[in-house]
Design a protein around this motif. Sequence first.
Motif, PDB file in Angstrom:
ATOM      1  N   LEU A   1       0.683  -1.254   0.096  1.00  0.00           N
ATOM      2  CA  LEU A   1      -0.092   0.222  -0.199  1.00  0.00           C
ATOM      3  C   LEU A   1       0.949   1.118   0.005  1.00  0.00           C
ATOM      4  CD1 LEU A   1      -2.572  -1.254   2.700  1.00  0.00           C
ATOM      5  CD2 LEU A   1      -2.680  -1.488   0.281  1.00  0.00           C
ATOM      6  N   GLU A   2       0.337   2.285  -0.883  1.00  0.00           N
ATOM      7  CA  GLU A   2       1.222   3.524  -1.044  1.00  0.00           C
ATOM      8  C   GLU A   2       0.276   4.790  -0.718  1.00  0.00           C
ATOM      9  OE1 GLU A   2       4.427   3.801  -1.219  1.00  0.00           O
ATOM     10  OE2 GLU A   2       4.752   1.487  -1.322  1.00  0.00           O
ATOM     11  N   SER A   3       0.996   5.778  -0.620  1.00  0.00           N
ATOM     12  CA  SER A   3       0.092   7.060  -0.321  1.00  0.00           C
ATOM     13  C   SER A   3      -0.954   7.377  -1.190  1.00  0.00           C
ATOM     14  CB  SER A   3       1.025   8.207  -0.368  1.00  0.00           C
ATOM     15  OG  SER A   3       1.607   8.531  -1.572  1.00  0.00           O
ATOM     16  N   GLY A   4      -1.069   6.918  -2.644  1.00  0.00           N
ATOM     17  CA  GLY A   4      -2.184   7.130  -3.254  1.00  0.00           C
ATOM     18  C   GLY A   4      -3.611   6.427  -2.818  1.00  0.00           C
ATOM     19  N   VAL A   5      -3.667   5.691  -1.894  1.00  0.00           N
ATOM     20  CA  VAL A   5      -4.622   5.083  -1.288  1.00  0.00           C
ATOM     21  C   VAL A   5      -5.069   5.816   0.078  1.00  0.00           C
ATOM     22  CG1 VAL A   5      -4.457   2.972  -2.604  1.00  0.00           C
ATOM     23  CG2 VAL A   5      -3.547   3.151  -0.217  1.00  0.00           C
ATOM     24  N   ASN A   6      -4.483   6.855   0.165  1.00  0.00           N
ATOM     25  CA  ASN A   6      -4.806   7.612   1.584  1.00  0.00           C
ATOM     26  C   ASN A   6      -6.283   8.097   1.624  1.00  0.00           C
ATOM     27  OD1 ASN A   6      -2.224   7.158   2.491  1.00  0.00           O
ATOM     28  ND2 ASN A   6      -1.416   9.233   2.335  1.00  0.00           N
TER      29      ASN A   6
ATOM     30  N   ASN B   1      -1.279   9.643   5.566  1.00  0.00           N
ATOM     31  CA  ASN B   1      -0.415   8.606   5.738  1.00  0.00           C
ATOM     32  C   ASN B   1      -1.290   7.222   6.170  1.00  0.00           C
ATOM     33  OD1 ASN B   1       1.827   9.754   4.897  1.00  0.00           O
ATOM     34  ND2 ASN B   1       2.416  10.559   7.103  1.00  0.00           N
ATOM     35  N   THR B   2      -2.443   7.271   5.828  1.00  0.00           N
ATOM     36  CA  THR B   2      -3.471   6.350   6.365  1.00  0.00           C
ATOM     37  C   THR B   2      -4.168   5.541   5.327  1.00  0.00           C
ATOM     38  OG1 THR B   2      -3.573   7.295   8.617  1.00  0.00           O
ATOM     39  CG2 THR B   2      -5.243   5.770   8.174  1.00  0.00           C
ATOM     40  N   THR B   3      -4.189   4.458   5.099  1.00  0.00           N
ATOM     41  CA  THR B   3      -5.074   3.933   4.171  1.00  0.00           C
ATOM     42  C   THR B   3      -6.700   4.169   4.308  1.00  0.00           C
ATOM     43  OG1 THR B   3      -3.741   2.102   4.007  1.00  0.00           O
ATOM     44  CG2 THR B   3      -5.777   1.709   2.846  1.00  0.00           C
ATOM     45  N   HIS B   4      -7.419   4.685   3.207  1.00  0.00           N
ATOM     46  CA  HIS B   4      -8.877   4.907   3.114  1.00  0.00           C
ATOM     47  C   HIS B   4      -9.464   3.500   3.503  1.00  0.00           C
ATOM     48  CE1 HIS B   4     -12.801   6.140   1.956  1.00  0.00           C
ATOM     49  NE2 HIS B   4     -12.286   7.222   1.766  1.00  0.00           N
TER      50      HIS B   4
ATOM     51  N   THR C   1       0.253   3.978   5.566  1.00  0.00           N
ATOM     52  CA  THR C   1       0.931   4.137   4.329  1.00  0.00           C
ATOM     53  C   THR C   1       2.232   4.854   4.334  1.00  0.00           C
ATOM     54  OG1 THR C   1      -0.092   6.016   3.625  1.00  0.00           O
ATOM     55  CG2 THR C   1      -1.333   4.041   2.822  1.00  0.00           C
ATOM     56  N   PRO C   2       3.379   4.310   3.647  1.00  0.00           N
ATOM     57  CA  PRO C   2       3.086   2.824   3.190  1.00  0.00           C
ATOM     58  C   PRO C   2       3.347   1.675   3.843  1.00  0.00           C
ATOM     59  CG  PRO C   2       5.315   4.213   2.892  1.00  0.00           C
ATOM     60  CD  PRO C   2       4.565   5.050   3.758  1.00  0.00           C
ATOM     61  N   SER C   3       2.884   0.591   3.482  1.00  0.00           N
ATOM     62  CA  SER C   3       2.955  -0.625   4.300  1.00  0.00           C
ATOM     63  C   SER C   3       2.676  -1.750   3.755  1.00  0.00           C
ATOM     64  CB  SER C   3       2.177  -0.698   5.429  1.00  0.00           C
ATOM     65  OG  SER C   3       0.831  -0.554   5.445  1.00  0.00           O
TER      66      SER C   3
ATOM     67  N   LEU D   1      -4.177  -8.197   8.499  1.00  0.00           N
ATOM     68  CA  LEU D   1      -3.044  -7.883   9.283  1.00  0.00           C
ATOM     69  C   LEU D   1      -1.922  -7.109   8.752  1.00  0.00           C
ATOM     70  CD1 LEU D   1      -4.235 -11.414   9.692  1.00  0.00           C
ATOM     71  CD2 LEU D   1      -3.104 -10.998  11.955  1.00  0.00           C
ATOM     72  N   ASP D   2      -1.122  -6.478   9.873  1.00  0.00           N
ATOM     73  CA  ASP D   2       0.240  -5.910   9.393  1.00  0.00           C
ATOM     74  C   ASP D   2       1.288  -6.884   9.480  1.00  0.00           C
ATOM     75  OD1 ASP D   2       0.924  -5.787  11.937  1.00  0.00           O
ATOM     76  OD2 ASP D   2       0.548  -3.744  12.303  1.00  0.00           O
ATOM     77  N   HIS D   3       2.518  -6.441   9.237  1.00  0.00           N
ATOM     78  CA  HIS D   3       3.660  -7.173   9.119  1.00  0.00           C
ATOM     79  C   HIS D   3       3.974  -7.403  10.604  1.00  0.00           C
ATOM     80  CE1 HIS D   3       5.269  -3.154  10.195  1.00  0.00           C
ATOM     81  NE2 HIS D   3       6.425  -3.778  10.666  1.00  0.00           N
ATOM     82  N   GLU D   4       3.436  -7.025  11.419  1.00  0.00           N
ATOM     83  CA  GLU D   4       3.872  -7.535  13.101  1.00  0.00           C
ATOM     84  C   GLU D   4       2.864  -8.392  13.374  1.00  0.00           C
ATOM     85  OE1 GLU D   4       4.097  -3.931  15.041  1.00  0.00           O
ATOM     86  OE2 GLU D   4       6.162  -3.529  14.585  1.00  0.00           O
TER      87      GLU D   4
END
Length: 211
Positions: free
Chosen positions: A108-113, A117-120, A165-167, A190-193
């Motif tokens: 996920l990159e910033s174009g989906v904010n 810095n947060t995914t929509h 984002t990014p993540s 889930l995230d990478h953690e």
Amino acid sequence: MYKHTYRELVSKLPVSQEDINFFAKMPFARPYFQDLSSYHPVPFVTRYDKGDLSDTFFNRAINSNDTIPRVLALTRKEYSLQSSPTTDEESGQAEGREEPHFVVFCQLESGVNGYINTTHGGVLAALLDETLGLCAETYRVFVSDEQEHLLTARIEIDYHSPVPTPSVIVIKTWVKRREGRKWILEAHILDHEGSLKATAKSLYIRLRSPL
């Protein structure tokens, strides 16, 4: 142009080796690649241009370097060999297994904010909806061998914490049970953690067989 069934698309569309290499090096994704006897990559079919105007949201709008540049799907390998799921004959239900049936990694990159810095949340909802649909279709075609298609009747989403984002995230999906024409599925983001970011439950209805 791809004018094929889902089974044919899965067998014909290429899976990017660059995407495999990108996700396989990440510690939280590595277990799915270390034992390829359990999972194997399959095309996330709605990311591909099939020569018509279908799936343009996934293969155009959010398929760019600043939105979602990489998506990789994996499914349990025995699905291509198994003709039917374990079924309770009295209840007609097939219980979901502990291990996910269908797994998707997304960059996920910033174009989906939405917020900075947060995914929509709507993008996450779309990813959940699409992944659940592909999980259901994969299970229908390769496990249950049902002939009639499934249609989404309901999806319920709970957001647990923001996705930055990014993540990179992973979406894990299960076919929990079948009740006649009703299919109930579940998904976790889930995230990478390993932190739970969102969950979803969906209901699909199998079309009636023609008389």
